[in-house]
Design a protein around this motif. Structure first.
Motif, short mmCIF file in Angstrom:
data_model
loop_
_atom_site.label_atom_id
_atom_site.label_comp_id
_atom_site.label_asym_id
_atom_site.label_seq_id
_atom_site.Cartn_x
_atom_site.Cartn_y
_atom_site.Cartn_z
N GLU A 75 14.61 -0.56 -29.93
CA GLU A 75 15.88 -1.11 -29.70
C GLU A 75 15.81 -2.46 -28.27
O GLU A 75 16.70 -2.94 -28.93
N ARG A 76 14.74 -1.99 -28.20
CA ARG A 76 14.57 -3.71 -26.85
C ARG A 76 14.78 -5.30 -27.06
O ARG A 76 15.11 -5.86 -27.08
N ILE A 77 13.83 -5.12 -28.70
CA ILE A 77 13.37 -5.96 -29.35
C ILE A 77 14.48 -6.11 -30.06
O ILE A 77 14.92 -7.92 -29.78
N GLY A 78 15.69 -5.83 -30.28
CA GLY A 78 16.63 -6.01 -31.21
C GLY A 78 18.34 -6.60 -29.86
O GLY A 78 19.00 -7.62 -29.76
N LYS A 79 17.93 -6.23 -28.53
CA LYS A 79 18.70 -6.50 -27.90
C LYS A 79 18.20 -7.94 -27.26
O LYS A 79 19.35 -8.76 -26.39
N GLU A 80 16.71 -7.86 -27.47
CA GLU A 80 16.50 -9.57 -26.81
C GLU A 80 16.98 -10.76 -28.32
O GLU A 80 17.35 -11.67 -27.46
N ALA A 81 17.35 -9.88 -28.88
CA ALA A 81 17.47 -11.30 -30.41
C ALA A 81 19.28 -11.46 -30.07
O ALA A 81 19.82 -12.20 -31.10
N GLY A 82 20.44 -10.64 -29.21
CA GLY A 82 21.50 -10.79 -29.32
C GLY A 82 21.87 -9.74 -30.07
O GLY A 82 23.64 -9.35 -30.04
N LEU A 83 21.67 -8.83 -30.25
CA LEU A 83 22.46 -7.87 -31.24
C LEU A 83 23.46 -6.85 -30.07
O LEU A 83 22.48 -6.14 -28.92
N LYS A 84 24.82 -6.69 -29.86
CA LYS A 84 25.18 -5.92 -29.35
C LYS A 84 25.14 -4.54 -28.68
O LYS A 84 25.21 -3.83 -28.78
N PHE A 85 25.42 -4.58 -30.77
CA PHE A 85 25.09 -2.69 -31.73
C PHE A 85 24.09 -2.52 -32.33
O PHE A 85 23.10 -2.71 -33.05
N ILE A 86 22.94 -1.08 -30.95
CA ILE A 86 21.82 -0.11 -31.51
C ILE A 86 21.84 0.91 -31.46
O ILE A 86 22.59 1.02 -30.13
N TYR A 87 21.81 1.70 -32.32
CA TYR A 87 21.69 3.27 -32.36
C TYR A 87 20.59 3.54 -33.06
O TYR A 87 20.19 3.11 -33.73
N LEU A 88 20.44 4.79 -32.09
CA LEU A 88 18.95 5.18 -32.54
C LEU A 88 19.14 6.49 -33.72
O LEU A 88 20.37 7.07 -32.88
N GLY A 89 18.80 7.14 -34.81
CA GLY A 89 18.87 8.34 -35.23
C GLY A 89 18.08 9.14 -35.15
O GLY A 89 16.92 8.53 -35.16
N ASN A 90 18.20 10.40 -35.64
CA ASN A 90 16.78 11.96 -36.49
C ASN A 90 16.40 11.37 -34.99
O ASN A 90 15.00 12.24 -35.39
#
Length: 342
Positions: free
Chosen positions: A281-296
């Motif tokens: 999730e941190r890596i995704g946010k650093e890449a600029g992604l606005k919406f990241i969701y954790l599942g399971n």
């Protein structure tokens, strides 16, 4: 019920197979493009050359049928809080050793005692008051003739259509999907093309092309990555994966990071830890992604406004969804949140 064959369900711009010499055909449904002799069945196990035509053996024969929350697909930016009629058949064009639905996807035994025509499937959707139909559980690409016949009838009733897919569709199919499919959740299973080819029996470049093509065609997409420690969770792979989503699909595209649990041929592999998903999730946010969701992993995944960080959609499991958006906009700062809201 008489089972239809692909010849009866041609679309003027996309045919399900290409005839060749001596009665051979090439299946056009996925990027395996199986060349089939008379009587031969493709890699998926459910499409066969019968008298020089492609017959989808699972046409009319779903093996799993349920009413689900749309969030379970998972789709978080598509008609939140609504229900979908979800179904799948047997068979798959991949061989994932971690498949969560391996008991149906990796069998070729069609239960012909179950018969649900496209008309009946749509009638069930209307009866249950769902907002959409999801083609899911196994790979819907392999039963596309059946799915499309249902989907076109559904559109006439104002019901939307969702593909939950591994993204290995043929290019021609993706173009055709844009005429009736409203949303898709696509698995991005790895960033290693060799792993895709050797282990999954698919291809990374083909999936990337499908993702790009769906975005260009206006299909709402969300991406899911099942994180398996030691297989697809290196920082480098996650960084490149997130950068691809952000730069080539859009920073608004939701990325679902899902935890693996031992199953099928990977029972000796440990479950994915929450810390691994949080790192991704941190890596995704650093890449600029606005919406990241954790599942399971049992954590709540609300949608935050990327501008003022207010909670715009609350989620408590699948049972309680509160959508605070006003015409797709944050009620606090009026920032538009990308998605399909009506």
């Amino acid at each position: 019920m008489t089972i239809k064959v692909a010849k009866m369900t041609y679309h003027e711009s996309f045919t399900y197979y290409t005839p060749k010499e001596d009665g051979k055909i090439v299946c056009n449904l996925c990027q395996h493009a199986c060349g089939l002799k008379e009587g031969q069945i493709g890699i998926c196990g459910v499409n066969q050359n019968v008298n020089g035509e492609l017959k989808t053996l699972v046409y009319g024969h779903p093996i799993a049928l349920n009413v689900d929350p749309v969030e379970k697909k998972p789709l978080y930016h598509f008609l939140p809080g609504t229900s979908v009629l979800s179904f799948g058949t047997v068979g798959c064009n991949y061989k994932c050793p971690f498949c969560q639905n391996w008991d149906i996807s990796q069998t070729k035994e069609v239960n012909k005692q179950i018969e649900v025509s496209p008309e009946k499937m749509v009638a069930l959707a209307v009866e249950h008051g769902v907002a959409s139909i999801a083609y899911t559980y196994n790979e819907p690409t392999i039963f596309y003739p059946y799915a499309k016949d249902i989907g076109l009838l559904a559109k006439e009733k104002g019901i939307k259509n969702i593909f939950v897919t591994n993204g290995f569709e043929s290019k021609e199919m993706v173009d055709d999907m844009a005429t009736w499919v409203d949303a898709a959740n696509i698995d991005l299973k790895s960033w290693d093309d060799k792993y895709y080819k050797k282990v999954l029996k698919g291809g990374l470049e083909e999936v990337k092309d499908t993702l790009r093509r769906m975005v260009r065609k206006g299909i709402w997409i969300e991406v899911t990555t099942l994180l398996i420690e030691g297989e697809n969770d290196s920082d480098k792979d996650l960084q490149e994966m997130a950068t691809f989503i952000a730069d080539e699909l859009g920073t608004h595209v939701p990325w679902h990071l899902s935890a693996f649990f031992p199953n099928y041929k990977m029972n000796d592999h440990r479950s994915t830890q929450l810390a691994t998903l949080q790192r991704a999730e941190r890596i995704g946010k650093e890449a600029g992604l606005k919406f990241i969701y954790l599942g399971n992993v049992g954590v709540e995944s609300p949608t935050y406004c990327p501008q003022c960080h207010s909670v715009v959609i609350e989620r408590e499991g699948y049972a309680h969804i509160e959508n605070h958006l006003v015409d797709g906009k944050c009620p606090e700062c009026s920032t538009y949140i990308e998605g399909v809201w009506k």
